[in-house]
Design an enzyme around this catalytic site. Structure first.
Site, PDB file in Angstrom:
ATOM      1  N   ASP A   1       1.160  -1.389   0.421  1.00  0.00           N
ATOM      2  CA  ASP A   1      -0.221  -0.227  -0.241  1.00  0.00           C
ATOM      3  C   ASP A   1       0.791   0.960  -0.095  1.00  0.00           C
ATOM      4  O   ASP A   1       0.703   2.179  -0.891  1.00  0.00           O
ATOM      5  CB  ASP A   1      -1.333   0.203   1.399  1.00  0.00           C
ATOM      6  CG  ASP A   1      -1.920  -1.245   1.255  1.00  0.00           C
ATOM      7  OD1 ASP A   1      -2.163  -1.551   0.067  1.00  0.00           O
ATOM      8  OD2 ASP A   1      -2.659  -1.323   2.164  1.00  0.00           O
TER       9      ASP A   1
ATOM     10  N   ASP B   1       0.507   4.393  -2.425  1.00  0.00           N
ATOM     11  CA  ASP B   1       0.542   5.556  -2.252  1.00  0.00           C
ATOM     12  C   ASP B   1       2.265   6.927  -3.145  1.00  0.00           C
ATOM     13  O   ASP B   1       1.218   7.457  -2.805  1.00  0.00           O
ATOM     14  CB  ASP B   1       0.144   5.927  -0.496  1.00  0.00           C
ATOM     15  CG  ASP B   1      -1.021   4.782  -0.244  1.00  0.00           C
ATOM     16  OD1 ASP B   1      -2.033   4.678  -0.895  1.00  0.00           O
ATOM     17  OD2 ASP B   1      -1.204   4.327   1.178  1.00  0.00           O
TER      18      ASP B   1
ATOM     19  N   SER C   1     -35.922  -5.660 -16.584  1.00  0.00           N
ATOM     20  CA  SER C   1     -36.153  -6.371 -15.121  1.00  0.00           C
ATOM     21  C   SER C   1     -35.825  -7.559 -14.972  1.00  0.00           C
ATOM     22  O   SER C   1     -35.563  -8.468 -16.648  1.00  0.00           O
ATOM     23  CB  SER C   1     -37.136  -6.055 -13.747  1.00  0.00           C
ATOM     24  OG  SER C   1     -37.588  -4.663 -14.156  1.00  0.00           O
ATOM     25  N   LEU C   2     -35.860  -8.732 -14.678  1.00  0.00           N
ATOM     26  CA  LEU C   2     -35.630  -9.935 -14.247  1.00  0.00           C
ATOM     27  C   LEU C   2     -37.247 -10.150 -14.005  1.00  0.00           C
ATOM     28  O   LEU C   2     -37.694 -10.284 -12.767  1.00  0.00           O
ATOM     29  CB  LEU C   2     -34.410 -11.025 -13.828  1.00  0.00           C
ATOM     30  CG  LEU C   2     -33.341 -10.568 -14.733  1.00  0.00           C
ATOM     31  CD1 LEU C   2     -32.074 -11.211 -14.165  1.00  0.00           C
ATOM     32  CD2 LEU C   2     -33.219 -11.073 -15.809  1.00  0.00           C
TER      33      LEU C   2
ATOM     34  N   GLU D   1     -25.004 -17.202 -12.407  1.00  0.00           N
ATOM     35  CA  GLU D   1     -24.512 -16.334 -11.312  1.00  0.00           C
ATOM     36  C   GLU D   1     -25.069 -15.804 -10.152  1.00  0.00           C
ATOM     37  O   GLU D   1     -26.071 -15.590 -10.270  1.00  0.00           O
ATOM     38  CB  GLU D   1     -23.960 -14.899 -12.368  1.00  0.00           C
ATOM     39  CG  GLU D   1     -23.559 -15.436 -13.476  1.00  0.00           C
ATOM     40  CD  GLU D   1     -23.915 -14.013 -14.719  1.00  0.00           C
ATOM     41  OE1 GLU D   1     -24.257 -12.694 -14.181  1.00  0.00           O
ATOM     42  OE2 GLU D   1     -23.250 -14.172 -15.679  1.00  0.00           O
TER      43      GLU D   1
ATOM     44  N   LYS E   1     -27.138 -13.225  -7.943  1.00  0.00           N
ATOM     45  CA  LYS E   1     -27.491 -12.059  -7.998  1.00  0.00           C
ATOM     46  C   LYS E   1     -26.889 -11.120  -6.898  1.00  0.00           C
ATOM     47  O   LYS E   1     -27.849 -11.288  -5.541  1.00  0.00           O
ATOM     48  CB  LYS E   1     -28.902 -11.935  -7.641  1.00  0.00           C
ATOM     49  CG  LYS E   1     -29.955 -11.433  -8.491  1.00  0.00           C
ATOM     50  CD  LYS E   1     -31.399 -11.950  -8.268  1.00  0.00           C
ATOM     51  CE  LYS E   1     -32.586  -9.884  -9.117  1.00  0.00           C
ATOM     52  NZ  LYS E   1     -32.199  -9.413  -7.697  1.00  0.00           N
TER      53      LYS E   1
ATOM     54  N   ASP F   1     -27.039  -8.187  -4.928  1.00  0.00           N
ATOM     55  CA  ASP F   1     -28.140  -7.051  -3.384  1.00  0.00           C
ATOM     56  C   ASP F   1     -27.299  -5.821  -3.546  1.00  0.00           C
ATOM     57  O   ASP F   1     -27.366  -5.634  -2.834  1.00  0.00           O
ATOM     58  CB  ASP F   1     -29.060  -7.927  -2.738  1.00  0.00           C
ATOM     59  CG  ASP F   1     -29.968  -7.154  -1.820  1.00  0.00           C
ATOM     60  OD1 ASP F   1     -30.524  -6.738  -2.962  1.00  0.00           O
ATOM     61  OD2 ASP F   1     -30.840  -7.549  -0.644  1.00  0.00           O
TER      62      ASP F   1
ATOM     63  N   ARG G   1     -29.525   2.762 -12.866  1.00  0.00           N
ATOM     64  CA  ARG G   1     -30.813   1.722 -13.440  1.00  0.00           C
ATOM     65  C   ARG G   1     -32.111   3.087 -14.339  1.00  0.00           C
ATOM     66  O   ARG G   1     -32.924   2.824 -14.900  1.00  0.00           O
ATOM     67  CB  ARG G   1     -31.106   0.844 -13.380  1.00  0.00           C
ATOM     68  CG  ARG G   1     -32.220   0.041 -14.298  1.00  0.00           C
ATOM     69  CD  ARG G   1     -32.663  -1.074 -12.985  1.00  0.00           C
ATOM     70  NE  ARG G   1     -33.915  -1.945 -13.589  1.00  0.00           N
ATOM     71  CZ  ARG G   1     -35.071  -1.874 -14.208  1.00  0.00           C
ATOM     72  NH1 ARG G   1     -35.151  -0.861 -13.934  1.00  0.00           N
ATOM     73  NH2 ARG G   1     -35.589  -2.487 -15.013  1.00  0.00           N
TER      74      ARG G   1
ATOM     75  N   GLU H   1     -23.464  -4.039 -10.930  1.00  0.00           N
ATOM     76  CA  GLU H   1     -23.706  -3.971 -10.227  1.00  0.00           C
ATOM     77  C   GLU H   1     -23.042  -3.289  -8.733  1.00  0.00           C
ATOM     78  O   GLU H   1     -21.668  -3.854  -8.780  1.00  0.00           O
ATOM     79  CB  GLU H   1     -24.486  -4.841  -8.909  1.00  0.00           C
ATOM     80  CG  GLU H   1     -25.474  -5.092  -7.970  1.00  0.00           C
ATOM     81  CD  GLU H   1     -27.007  -4.687  -8.263  1.00  0.00           C
ATOM     82  OE1 GLU H   1     -27.991  -4.550  -7.902  1.00  0.00           O
ATOM     83  OE2 GLU H   1     -27.075  -4.737 -10.164  1.00  0.00           O
TER      84      GLU H   1
ATOM     85  N   TYR I   1     -21.233  -7.216 -15.082  1.00  0.00           N
ATOM     86  CA  TYR I   1     -21.704  -8.967 -15.310  1.00  0.00           C
ATOM     87  C   TYR I   1     -22.752  -8.426 -17.532  1.00  0.00           C
ATOM     88  O   TYR I   1     -23.282 -10.069 -17.659  1.00  0.00           O
ATOM     89  CB  TYR I   1     -22.134  -9.392 -14.721  1.00  0.00           C
ATOM     90  CG  TYR I   1     -23.714  -9.052 -14.043  1.00  0.00           C
ATOM     91  CD1 TYR I   1     -24.859  -7.993 -14.655  1.00  0.00           C
ATOM     92  CD2 TYR I   1     -23.812  -8.254 -13.302  1.00  0.00           C
ATOM     93  CE1 TYR I   1     -25.990  -7.316 -14.406  1.00  0.00           C
ATOM     94  CE2 TYR I   1     -24.781  -7.650 -12.481  1.00  0.00           C
ATOM     95  CZ  TYR I   1     -25.703  -6.878 -12.769  1.00  0.00           C
ATOM     96  OH  TYR I   1     -26.853  -6.045 -12.968  1.00  0.00           O
TER      97      TYR I   1
ATOM     98  N   LYS J   1     -28.693 -17.449 -17.103  1.00  0.00           N
ATOM     99  CA  LYS J   1     -29.059 -17.404 -18.579  1.00  0.00           C
ATOM    100  C   LYS J   1     -28.960 -17.814 -19.189  1.00  0.00           C
ATOM    101  O   LYS J   1     -27.595 -19.018 -19.404  1.00  0.00           O
ATOM    102  CB  LYS J   1     -28.152 -15.934 -18.431  1.00  0.00           C
ATOM    103  CG  LYS J   1     -28.322 -14.420 -17.576  1.00  0.00           C
ATOM    104  CD  LYS J   1     -27.198 -13.988 -17.672  1.00  0.00           C
ATOM    105  CE  LYS J   1     -27.142 -13.086 -16.514  1.00  0.00           C
ATOM    106  NZ  LYS J   1     -25.121 -11.398 -15.957  1.00  0.00           N
TER     107      LYS J   1
ATOM    108  N   LYS K   1     -35.358 -16.635  -6.505  1.00  0.00           N
ATOM    109  CA  LYS K   1     -35.475 -16.390  -5.558  1.00  0.00           C
ATOM    110  C   LYS K   1     -35.296 -16.688  -4.133  1.00  0.00           C
ATOM    111  O   LYS K   1     -35.560 -17.808  -4.412  1.00  0.00           O
ATOM    112  CB  LYS K   1     -36.511 -15.359  -4.835  1.00  0.00           C
ATOM    113  CG  LYS K   1     -36.527 -14.012  -6.200  1.00  0.00           C
ATOM    114  CD  LYS K   1     -34.722 -13.063  -6.465  1.00  0.00           C
ATOM    115  CE  LYS K   1     -35.469 -12.128  -5.181  1.00  0.00           C
ATOM    116  NZ  LYS K   1     -36.133 -10.937  -5.349  1.00  0.00           N
TER     117      LYS K   1
ATOM    118  N   CYS L   1     -55.082   6.492  24.385  1.00  0.00           N
ATOM    119  CA  CYS L   1     -53.935   6.878  23.910  1.00  0.00           C
ATOM    120  C   CYS L   1     -52.854   6.810  24.689  1.00  0.00           C
ATOM    121  O   CYS L   1     -52.695   7.754  25.478  1.00  0.00           O
ATOM    122  CB  CYS L   1     -54.152   8.284  22.993  1.00  0.00           C
ATOM    123  SG  CYS L   1     -52.582   8.687  21.770  1.00  0.00           S
TER     124      CYS L   1
ATOM    125  N   CYS M   1     -51.836  10.837  24.712  1.00  0.00           N
ATOM    126  CA  CYS M   1     -51.794  11.911  25.346  1.00  0.00           C
ATOM    127  C   CYS M   1     -53.395  11.327  26.063  1.00  0.00           C
ATOM    128  O   CYS M   1     -53.906  12.153  26.537  1.00  0.00           O
ATOM    129  CB  CYS M   1     -53.075  12.488  23.550  1.00  0.00           C
ATOM    130  SG  CYS M   1     -54.610  11.613  23.308  1.00  0.00           S
TER     131      CYS M   1
ATOM    132  N   CYS N   1     -56.650   6.697  18.360  1.00  0.00           N
ATOM    133  CA  CYS N   1     -57.606   8.134  18.844  1.00  0.00           C
ATOM    134  C   CYS N   1     -58.479   9.435  18.187  1.00  0.00           C
ATOM    135  O   CYS N   1     -57.957   9.795  17.525  1.00  0.00           O
ATOM    136  CB  CYS N   1     -55.875   8.905  19.286  1.00  0.00           C
ATOM    137  SG  CYS N   1     -56.069  10.470  20.983  1.00  0.00           S
TER     138      CYS N   1
ATOM    139  N   CYS O   1     -54.083  15.848  20.092  1.00  0.00           N
ATOM    140  CA  CYS O   1     -53.262  14.325  20.552  1.00  0.00           C
ATOM    141  C   CYS O   1     -52.215  14.911  19.440  1.00  0.00           C
ATOM    142  O   CYS O   1     -51.888  15.052  19.018  1.00  0.00           O
ATOM    143  CB  CYS O   1     -53.415  12.808  19.949  1.00  0.00           C
ATOM    144  SG  CYS O   1     -51.921  11.655  20.060  1.00  0.00           S
TER     145      CYS O   1
END
Length: 707
Positions: A49, A53, A98-99, A128, A130, A132, A151, A193, A245, A309, A333, A427, A430, A445, A450
C-alpha cells in the site's frame, strides 16, 4: 496491497520518463492502473500500500505542476471537489430490463422447461450470484470511462459519473489487453451492480448511530443512497465496490457467449464475481442454487438469489423479450431467511390519523443483511391470531427480503407467566379514550389535540406529495413541536428566519455548546415555506391528512369543488356523488371540515396566504371529449418527454378520469416504455392498451383513435 516488488522501473526507463513530464505522467497513470487491476480485479497485489500511495502522490504533484496534462480519467480524479446541484437524465443504449422471478425450484424448473421446449433440447446456461446492490451502466468511448448512470426506470437513468469515479475497482480506462475484443468504434455500455460490503455497511450504520442519525435499512439502500450523493467525496468515503456482468449491445464485442463476456470483463480490468458456473444440465443449476443458499451468510456481500441465463448471445436473441423481461434469463429468489429472537415489548404507535399500531420491540437480530429490532404487528386481531405474547421467542423474517415480519412464537419456549396482549383503552400519547369502529380492525385516538398526531400531521403536510416544503424533515419538525413553536400546519407560516436559525437541535458540539439550526438552513426553509403557499388546492386538501382522502381522491374532489368555501358548503350527499368518493370518504371529509378546531386551522391558513382555491379559467377550458372515460398510465413517455403526472393532467383537462390502478372499469391503459405490472394486469383483464403514439393522437384530436 501486500508485498514489495522492488524497483518499479529500471534506471534507464525512469530517466527517460522523468525527462518529459507528460511522458512521466502517462507512465505513472498506466502503472497505477496496472496495480489497481491486480489489487481489485485479480486480488493479487504486487506492491505494498505504501508503494502504491507513493506512486499516487508523485502523480498528483506532477499533475498539479503541469495542469496542461489534465485528464478526467486519471486515477487522481476519482474524488473531485465538485458538488453537483442535480443529476442529469441519461438515456440508456438499450433498455435495462428487470428479470422474471422464480420463487422456488418448481418455478425454476418451469423456466428451464420453456428453454428446453423452445430449442428442442437443453442449451448451455450460466449461473451467477444475484448481487443485492444498485444497478449501474458504464459507458466507455475510446476505452475511457465517459459516463456512468443509474438504472432509473430502465430506459432513462441518472448521471452519477463523478460518484462512480470514486469506486476504486471501476477502471477509468479499459486495459489494452482487452481492447482487441471491441468490435466497432463508438460508445460501449457495460452493466453491473454497485454494492456495499457487509463490513462497510455495519461501520457506516455504527457511525450514524454514534452521531444520533438514522442508519440505512440494508446494504442495497446504502449503496443506492451513496451513489446519489451530491458530493463525490461522501461517495468515496462509503467504500463501495462493484461487479460487472453484462453489455448493452453484445454486437459491440467480438464475443459469442455470456461466459466469454465474463472472461473479457475480467481481462478489461473489471471486478467480476468469481462464483459463476457454465452448466449444461438441470441438476447442475439446482446444485449451484443450493450451494448459494448455504454460502449466503458467509459471503462478504449480500445476495438475494441466483441469475440463470442462456449462454449463447445468438440463442438469447432467438428467445427475445416479453414486455418487461428477457425470456432467456430467470432470477431464482432465495426463500426468506428466518431467525429467532426475543419479543421484549409490544409498543403502541399513534399515526397522523389517530390509528394505533402495535409494534414488536425485539432483541436485535441480523436478518437478510441488516439488523432487525422492531416490526409492525398491524393490529390487535393479528396479534391474537398469531398468539404473540411479550416474553415469547419469536421467528422473524423479512418479507421480500425488505420488510421485517414476526411470523409466530416458539411455543415450547414460552414463559409460564406470558399474558395475552390487548390494545390499551387509552391513547399512549395523550391519555384520551380510543375507539374501534364497527367493521374495522384498527383502534383510533379521536382527540384532535393528540401530540403524536400533531407531529405526523405536520410531517405529512410538508411531504413531497402534499405541500413539498423542502428540508422540513422529521428532526426539525420534532424540535419545533418540542419547543412549542409549532402545533399545527398553520403555524409553519408564522415562522421567520431568525427564529428558525436559533432553533436548538438538541445536540452539543465538541465545546459543549448547543447546536442551532443556523442561518443558511433557516433561509432555505422560509423560502420553501413561502413557495408552498401557492401549491394547488388538491395538494393542500391532501396535506390536511383527512382520513381516506389520498392524493387522487383529493384531485377528484377539488375538480368538482375548486375552493374551500364551496367544499365546506357541500353536504354529505353532494360529496358522496363525486366519482371515486362514496359514502365512507364523504362522511370522513364532512366531519373533518365541520370540526371547530379544524375550521380554525383552515381559517388561519387562509389568513397566512395559503392557496385553498384553484383558478378556473373557463375561456381556456378544453372540450370535455373524454368525459366518462378512465385511464391508467404506466411506463415512460419517451417521445413526448412528459411525466405521468403531466400526461394525467392533460387527460383530465379533457374530462377524463385518471387512476393509479387497473380494474375492469378502466377504459384504457396507456403504456410507455418499460411498462410494468399494470400493463400485465390490463392484458389479463382485457382492458385496451394504447401506446404513446395513440396517447399523442388523443391530445391532438381529443378522441381515442380506433384500434
Amino acid at each position: 496491497m501486500t508485498h514489495e516488488q522492488g524497483n518499479l522501473f529500471d534506471e534507464k526507463t525512469l530517466a527517460e520518463a522523468t525527462s518529459d513530464a507528460g511522458a512521466r505522467i502517462e507512465h505513472l497513470r498506466r502503472e497505477i492502473e496496472h496495480h489497481s487491476y491486480l489489487y481489485y480485479a485479480k486480488d493479487a497485489p504486487e506492491i505494498s500500500d505504501g508503494a502504491f500511495d507513493s506512486l499516487m502522490r508523485e502523480l498528483r504533484e506532477l499533475e498539479a505542476a503541469h495542469p496542461e496534462y489534465y485528464d478526467a480519467n486519471s486515477p487522481t480524479q476519482r474524488v473531485g471537489g465538485y458538488v453537483g446541484e442535480q443529476f442529469a437524465p441519461v438515456r440508456h443504449a438499450s433498455r435495462m430490463y428487470s428479470l422474471d422471478d422464480a420463487m422456488d425450484f418448481g418455478e425454476l424448473d418451469a423456466w428451464i422447461d420453456r428453454v428446453e421446449d423452445f430449442f428442442g433440447h437443453l442449451v448451455p446456461m450460466v449461473c451467477e450470484l444475484k448481487i443485492d446492490g444498485s444497478s449501474i451502466a458504464l459507458s466507455y468511448e475510446d476505452a475511457r470511462l465517459v459516463q456512468a448512470s443509474t438504472r432509473g426506470d430502465g430506459v432513462t437513468g441518472e448521471d452519477v459519473t463523478a460518484n462512480l469515479r470514486t469506486v476504486k475497482n471501476v477502471p477509468l480506462r479499459l486495459r489494452e489487453e482487452a481492447r482487441d475484443g471491441i468490435a466497432t468504434s463508438g460508445v460501449l455500455e457495460l452493466r453491473g451492480e454497485v454494492y456495499m460490503p457487509k463490513t462497510s455497511f455495519e461501520a457506516l450504520n455504527a457511525a450514524a448511530e454514534a452521531q444520533g442519525k438514522q442508519g440505512f435499512a440494508n446494504p442495497r439502500n446504502a449503496a443506492a443512497g451513496s451513489l446519489r450523493q451530491k458530493d463525490p467525496n461522501v461517495t468515496a468515503s462509503r467504500d463501495l465496490s462493484s461487479f460487472l456482468y453484462a453489455v448493452a449491445d453484445e454486437n459491440m464485442l467480438t464475443l459469442e457467449t455470456q461466459w466469454e463476456l465474463l472472461q473479457w470483463l475480467h481481462e478489461a480490468g473489471f471486478h467480476v464475481n468469481p462464483d459463476v458456473k457454465r452448466v449444461t444440465t438441470r441438476e447442475e443449476v439446482h446444485a449451484f442454487c443450493e450451494e448459494a443458499i448455504k454460502r449466503r451468510g458467509s459471503l462478504p456481500y449480500e445476495i438475494d438469489g441466483v441469475v440463470v441465463k442462456v449462454d449463447s448471445f445468438a440463442q438469447q436473441r432467438e428467445m427475445g423479450f416479453t414486455a418487461r423481461a428477457p425470456r432467456w434469463a430467470i432470477a431464482f429468489k432465495f426463500p426468506p431467511e428466518e431467525k429467532t429472537t426475543l419479543l421484549k415489548e409490544i409498543r403502541v404507535q399513534v399515526g397522523r390519523t389517530g390509528k394505533l399500531t402495535p409494534v414488536a420491540e425485539m432483541e436485535p437480530v441480523v436478518v437478510a443483511g441488516s439488523t432487525v429490532a422492531r416490526a409492525t404487528l398491524h393490529n390487535e386481531d393479528e396479534i391474537l391470531r398469531k398468539d404473540l405474547r411479550v416474553g415469547d421467542t419469536v421467528i422473524v423474517r423479512k418479507a421480500g427480503d425488505v420488510i421485517p415480519e414476526v411470523l409466530r412464537p416458539v411455543l415450547s419456549l414460552r414463559p409460564e407467566d406470558a399474558e395475552v396482549w390487548h390494545m390499551p383503552a387509552t391513547c399512549p400519547s395523550c391519555g384520551n379514550p380510543v375507539i374501534r369502529e364497527e367493521g374495522e380492525a384498527d383502534y383510533r385516538c379521536i382527540s384532535i389535540d393528540c401530540p403524536a398526531q400533531a407531529l405526523e400531521r405536520l410531517l405529512h403536510w410538508a411531504s413531497r406529495g402534499a405541500m413539498d416544503i423542502d428540508g422540513m424533515g422529521e428532526e426539525i419538525v420534532a424540535r419545533l413541536v418540542e419547543s412549542g413553536r409549532v402545533a399545527d400546519v398553520a403555524d409553519y407560516y408564522t415562522l421567520d428566519e431568525f427564529e428558525l436559525s436559533q432553533l436548538d437541535m438538541g445536540r452539543a458540539n465538541k465545546k459543549g455548546e448547543a447546536i442551532r439550526l443556523g442561518e443558511t438552513v433557516a433561509k432555505k426553509l422560509v423560502a420553501a415555506i413561502d413557495t408552498s403557499r401557492h401549491r394547488t388546492f388538491a395538494r393542500a386538501l391532501f396535506g390536511l391528512g383527512i382520513r381516506h382522502v389520498g392524493k387522487t381522491v383529493a384531485e377528484s374532489i377539488t375538480a368538482v369543488f375548486p375552493s374551500i368555501e364551496a367544499l365546506c358548503a357541500a353536504n354529505e350527499q353532494d360529496l358522496a356523488g363525486i366519482d371515486g368518493v362514496g359514502e365512507k370518504i364523504a362522511r370522513s371529509l364532512y366531519v373533518f371540515l365541520h370540526t371547530p378546531d379544524n375550521v380554525a386551522v383552515i381559517e388561519r391558513l387562509q389568513k397566512q396566504g395559503v392557496t385553498l382555491a384553484d383558478e378556473v379559467d373557463t375561456t381556456q377550458q378544453l372540450p370535455q371529449t373524454l368525459e366518462g372515460l378512465s385511464f391508467v398510465l404506466t411506463g415512460s413517455l419517451v417521445e413526448s418527454g412528459m411525466t405521468r403526472d403531466e400526461a394525467g393532467a392533460e387527460l383530465k383537462a379533457r374530462g377524463a378520469k385518471v387512476s393509479s390502478s387497473v380494474s375492469k372499469k378502466t377504459s384504457y391503459v396507456i403504456a410507455g416504455e418499460a411498462a410494468g405490472s399494470k400493463y400485465d394486469k390490463a392484458v389479463a383483464l382485457g382492458v385496451p392498451v394504447l401506446d404513446e403514439k395513440a396517447f399523442l393522437a388523443i391530445l391532438e384530436t381529443g378522441e381515442v383513435p380506433e384500434q
